[in-house]
Design an enzyme around this catalytic site. Structure first.
Site, PDB file in Angstrom:
ATOM      1  CE  LYS A   1      -4.284  -1.620   0.122  1.00  0.00           C
ATOM      2  NZ  LYS A   1      -5.170  -1.396  -1.048  1.00  0.00           N
TER       3      LYS A   1
ATOM      4  CD  GLU B   1     -10.077   4.359   0.319  1.00  0.00           C
ATOM      5  OE1 GLU B   1      -9.884   5.568   0.150  1.00  0.00           O
ATOM      6  OE2 GLU B   1      -9.369   3.466  -0.189  1.00  0.00           O
TER       7      GLU B   1
ATOM      8  CB  SER C   1      -0.059  -8.072  -1.337  1.00  0.00           C
ATOM      9  OG  SER C   1      -0.944  -8.955  -0.685  1.00  0.00           O
TER      10      SER C   1
END
Lengths: 254, 393
Positions: free
Chosen positions: B89, B111, B377
């Site tokens: 991220k 968000e 990830s």
């Protein structure tokens, strides 16, 4: 002539009311519309509820959630409105987000609207350019006026473009906010109202968002053809029930 | 066929910007500037430097020997879990915070579902000294309390989304409403390849560093740039977009997208958007989404808070519809087992999102000389209590 255009020619400031169909109770739709007309409202936006209403504040969100819980669907709304033109003659506009209309089928939706006597649509998340390229011909074919929004941040050039493809009125969002955001207009907003008024657009403007009282209605209509009240009306009928409609409208128009 | 975005902001029939007029000036401003800003040498220099010195890139491409032996194929793990803050991220939030600065924005909103994107956003806001407001579903705040605490420690304000189903989609709605209410000074850092154009493309470009590195790292280790398969889990789709990006147009590289089946695709509790979704509009994008026949958006379910999004990015909708990527749905149970297996075979505890991608090896057989790259990830620290409850550890 479309009822919206006819109404816009009337020599008065127009009061338009938004309500969420299916709220407070599933089958209130027809009585709300009839009572609003009886008490002197000039135009009505019938809200087709959506699970994710991005442009709406807490009041309209909550009424939409409740309406969906009550069982409201696109089909049911059309059934409730089937005979509305036997009793009501003011302009009626369906206001809803694009996804439910897309699932119904845009053309089928427009056809149905024409069949039951709707005059126009307001679809906040259908962008102007997509409408212009893909859907304008369909809307016009079924005699529906599509109403676009402008905001204080909308550029003059874009306002001119929106004016050029509009054929009813322009929905002027009073300030940068979701619905039901504020009370009273400051200098900045009044300046914006005047600025748009001075553009002398082909389409009259009706101001919405943030109008909740007789004072704000008067302020807004000083520089525009009319004003739309949504959240304040929903808050009122949530508290008073639909028998509170005459009271609400009289108060605004007093 | 072309798989990346076209000039009008669409991937095939998916994408576009279906937004209320109130958002138009901000989104249009971003659309006009994002490519120019990203192409500036100064921007690239700063972006690359932060990825290297702050995030810790390049992330290793690790040959998983014991996992490979077990499944009789060559498995490489792209270690995004080793990034600062523990997931891919941050690649995007670093890029977007630099973008926000160049757009002259002073206030950042975001968000978050599981909290990973919220933490990554709060981190870069602290780094740059910008105000940070994160919207998070009330239910997710309870499920992911450690990440809420991390965001607060980093100086962010976390606002519970109490509308609708009180999860990721509602947090996204609230962030969009905030942007409508604050149209001048605020930049919205979307966490995935979702939302109105140009977000899906911008986020994919920031994440594309993942496949850029895979190419040279694989070349170093195998003497070839292209693997046979690239596998990634897909919620909104940002880690998959990054892992696929430089292989999109090269159809010899097979792409596999792993979605969360939850308790089973047809159980009524699932987040397998490609199987259950229909074309529609969600958060300003035309894409596949889970909805009722009436067009109301439905609530997905997955044991992993990062995969329970009712839509999928428009790039992935196009990859699915065109057949470019194979979509496979993995249940909660299979994902949890795969997470445990990786932990015990390789000493790596993956995020439960990532564990879905790893479960592919029980579903699908690969040839012994196939080179299979899995996007690892995120790390599983945030999921320890879920793992621990599930396995009675």
């Amino acid at each position: 002539m479309n009822r919206i255009n006819k109404k816009l020619q009337a020599d008065k400031k127009l009061l338009s009311i938004y309500f969420t169909a299916g709220f407070p109770s599933l089958n209130d739709t027809a009585s709300i519309i009839q009572d609003l007309e009886k008490n002197g409202v000039d135009m009505i936006e019938i809200g087709l509820p959506f699970s994710d209403p991005l442009a709406d504040g807490p009041t309209i969100q909550a009424s939409s959630t409740q309406a969906l819980k009550n069982g409201m669907t696109t089909d049911i709304l059309f059934k409730q409105l089937k005979d509305i033109r036997q009793t009501v003659s003011i302009p009626l506009i369906i206001m809803g987000y694009f996804n439910p209309i897309l699932q119904f089928g845009v053309e089928a939706f427009c056809e149905k609207c024409q069949e039951i006597g709707m005059d126009g649509l307001i679809i906040p998340d259908l962008p102007v350019d997509v409408y212009n390229e893909k859907y304008k011909a369909i809307f016009e074919n079924y005699g529906l006026i599509n109403v676009f929004l402008i905001t204080p941040q909308t550029s003059e050039k874009r306002i001119q473009f929106i004016d050029s493809i509009s054929s009813g009125f322009i929905y002027m969002v009073s300030s940068a906010s979701v619905t039901g955001g504020q009370s009273g207009f400051g200098d900045e907003q009044m300046a914006y109202f005047k600025r748009i008024e001075a553009m002398n657009l082909k389409n009259p403007q009706i101001i919405g968002f943030g109008i909740s009282s007789s004072e704000t209605f008067k302020q807004a209509t000083k520089h525009a053809k009319g004003a739309i009240i949504g959240s304040a009306f929903i808050t009122h009928i949530k508290k008073e029930g639909i028998q509170g409609i005459p009271n609400f409208v009289n108060h605004i128009l007093s | 066929m072309r798989y990346n975005i076209n000039k009008k902001g669409y991937y095939g029939e998916f994408g576009g910007a279906y937004i209320p007029e109130m958002l138009y000036p901000n989104v249009e401003d971003l659309r006009q500037k994002y490519l120019k800003v990203m192409a500036e040498p100064e921007f690239q220099k700063e972006f690359k430097a932060l990825l290297k010195d702050y995030v810790g890139r390049p992330s290793p491409l690790y040959f998983a020997k014991r996992l490979s032996e077990k499944y009789q194929t060559k498995i490489y793990l792209k270690r995004e879990d080793l990034n600062h803050t523990g997931a891919h991220k941050i690649n995007n939030t670093i890029g977007q915070i630099l973008m926000a600065q160049r757009l002259g924005k002073k206030r950042i909103i975001a968000e978050t579902g599981a909290g990973q994107h919220g933490v990554a956003t709060a981190t870069v806001c602290a780094l740059m000294g910008l105000e940070c407001i994160v919207y998070m579903g009330e239910i997710d705040m309870a499920r992911q309390a450690p990440n809420v605490a991390r965001m607060k420690m980093l100086g962010a304000t976390v606002i519970p989304a109490v509308s609708g189903s009180k999860t990721l989609k509602d947090a996204t709605n609230e962030a969009i409403r905030d942007w409508i209410n604050n149209p001048v000074d605020t930049h919205y850092i979307i966490g995935s390849v979702v939302g109105p154009h140009p977000y899906p493309d911008m986020v994919a470009r920031f994440q594309s560093i993942v496949s850029e590195e895979i190419k040279w790292q694989l070349h170093e280790q195998e003497g070839r740039e292209n693997p046979d398969y690239v596998i990634a889990c897909v919620g909104g789709g940002s880690n998959a977009a990054g892992a696929y990006y430089h292989f999109l147009e090269d159809t010899k590289v097979k792409l596999i997208a792993v979605e969360a089946a939850g308790k089973g695709v047809n159980s009524g509790e699932s987040a397998a958007t490609s199987a259950l979704g229909k074309i529609g509009i969600i958060h300003g994008s035309k894409t596949l989404l889970m909805q009722t026949t009436d067009g109301q958006i439905t609530e997905p379910y997955s044991i992993s808070a990062g995969l329970d999004y009712p839509g999928v990015g428009p790039m992935h909708a196009h990859l699915f519809k065109s057949g470019r990527a194979e979509f496979i749905a993995i249940t909660d149970d299979d994902a949890m087992e795969a997470g445990l297996e990786l932990s015990q075979l390789e000493g790596i505890i993956p995020a439960i999102e990532t564990a879905h991608a790893l479960a592919i090896f029980k579903e699908k057989t690969f040839k012994p000389d196939d080179i299979v790259v899995v996007s690892l990830s995120g790390r599983g620290d945030k999921d320890l209590s879920t793992y621990s409850d599930y396995f009675n550890l």
